[in-house]
Write a protein that holds these residues in place. Structure first.
Motif, PDB file in Angstrom:
ATOM      1  N   ARG A  11      -6.836  -1.987   1.137  1.00  0.00           N
ATOM      2  CA  ARG A  11      -6.170  -0.807   0.791  1.00  0.00           C
ATOM      3  C   ARG A  11      -6.877   0.339   1.612  1.00  0.00           C
ATOM      4  N   VAL A  52       0.790  -1.288   0.060  1.00  0.00           N
ATOM      5  CA  VAL A  52      -0.113   0.177  -0.093  1.00  0.00           C
ATOM      6  C   VAL A  52       0.782   1.275   0.076  1.00  0.00           C
ATOM      7  N   GLU A  76      -4.695   2.622   4.470  1.00  0.00           N
ATOM      8  CA  GLU A  76      -4.754   3.756   3.891  1.00  0.00           C
ATOM      9  C   GLU A  76      -4.993   4.970   5.327  1.00  0.00           C
TER      10      GLU A  76
END
Length: 356
Positions: A49, A37, A53
């Motif tokens: 992801r 990622v 994040e």
């Protein structure tokens, strides 16, 4: 990115430093997944992801500037040894799928020695592998635990037994292969069928023997212990085992060798005694290695989908690397009898009566 890099890249704002390892723990994913990622790799599911994040933003994570180019994705393919065409077929399948996925492959052999296995583990940490395909279970529990701690996805091909591994496995239908090979010989009229078995510690060996036994029992033929001799999947044991069977007061009229290499060794033993295949003894192998179609005579054998096993293993370990679950924790690919010229109906002094 590797676990070895985890402590090097930390958040530089706000709430103090945080490592990639901590981000991975909070996200419930592996360290290599967080690295993918961070580095903008595409091989991560959208849900994973987004979760990673979000944690990176919350911790104010900033990637440390790199002075070298990013490493390529790598898989480790580990064998107990590499002295068999069997291993080459698995490598061929692994390389085909890995190459198409843009993933490099590192092939190692640990030879069943703890020192070699520990050296491999040190190298694994250094090169930061994205996944491991283990074509042996001969790693001690400490190394298994280190793999788990590193968060490196693991898939076991053709497991040697029933190890306590929290890992998917890929194998072949060994029991049905042994059954089919023996049924073929029975259908030709053979009643004294010898077996050169594989090492009893191996799950595949035991399954092939059980298939042999099941076929005989279904035909009403008790297993004769004198017709079962040990082998190790190598040609020398096929040669020795066949000679042992030929020295019996009543030798078998047919032979099932639990590997192609042992079958080739058996054919050589017959040749040296002036005996012909299949006229004096029928021979069936197991694997369908490329060279057996050119043996003299071409070998009847059970095709084990070795290259396909390698392909499935790569697809499975790449799914794990993306934090996706495999369709099944245990994949067993089918086997198929390939009839060539090494089997025929029995004849001569040892000929049995017609099939029941």
């Amino acid at each position: 990115m590797a676990a070895r890099e985890a402590d090097a890249e930390t958040a530089s704002e706000g709430r103090g430093k945080v490592t990639i390892t901590e981000i991975a723990r909070q996200a419930g994913v592996s360290v290599p997944t967080v690295s993918r990622v961070v580095n903008g790799r595409s091989d991560v599911s959208p849900q994973t992801r987004a979760r990673v994040e979000d944690l990176l933003r919350r911790h104010g994570y900033r990637k440390r500037p790199q002075t070298t180019t990013s490493r390529a994705a790598l898989l480790d393919l580990v064998f107990n040894n590499l002295d068999s065409p069997w291993a080459v077929e698995i490598i061929r399948g692994v390389e085909e799928v890995a190459h198409a996925a843009g993933v490099g492959t590192v092939v190692s052999a640990i030879h069943g020695r703890s020192g070699d296995a520990r050296e491999w583990m040190r190298n694994l940490r250094a090169r930061a592998s994205d996944g491991v395909i283990l074509v042996t279970s001969a790693l001690d529990p400490v190394l298994h635990e280190q793999l788990r701690i590193l968060g490196v996805p693991l898939v076991v091909v053709d497991p040697t037994g029933s190890p306590d591994l929290d890992a998917p496995t890929v194998g072949a239908a060994n029991w049905s292969g042994g059954l089919t090979a023996t049924e073929h010989l029975l259908s030709l009229g053979h009643r004294r069928i010898g077996l050169i078995a594989g090492p009893p510690r191996l799950l595949c060996s035991r399954a092939r023997f059980d298939g042999y036994r099941a076929a005989l029992e279904a035909a009403g033929i008790p297993v004769d212990a004198s017709l079962v001799v040990p082998g190790d999947f190598h040609p020398e044991s096929g040669f020795t085992g066949c000679n042992t069977l030929l020295d019996l007061p009543e030798p078998p009229t047919a032979l099932f060798a639990a590997s192609d290499q042992m079958a080739l060794g058996a054919i050589e033993a017959l040749r040296r005694r002036g005996l012909r295949v299949p006229e004096d003894m029928s021979v069936v192998g197991f694997d369908d290695l490329p060279e057996v179609r050119w043996s003299a005579p071409p070998l009847t054998t059970v095709r084990q989908p070795l290259a396909d096993m390698g392909k499935v293993a790569v697809r499975t370990v790449l799914r794990l690397a993306r934090d996706e679950q495999p369709d099944s924790p245990r994949v067993e690919l089918g086997t198929e009898l390939v009839i060539r010229s090494s089997t025929a109906a029995p004849r001569g002094l040892n000929q049995a009566g017609p099939p029941a």
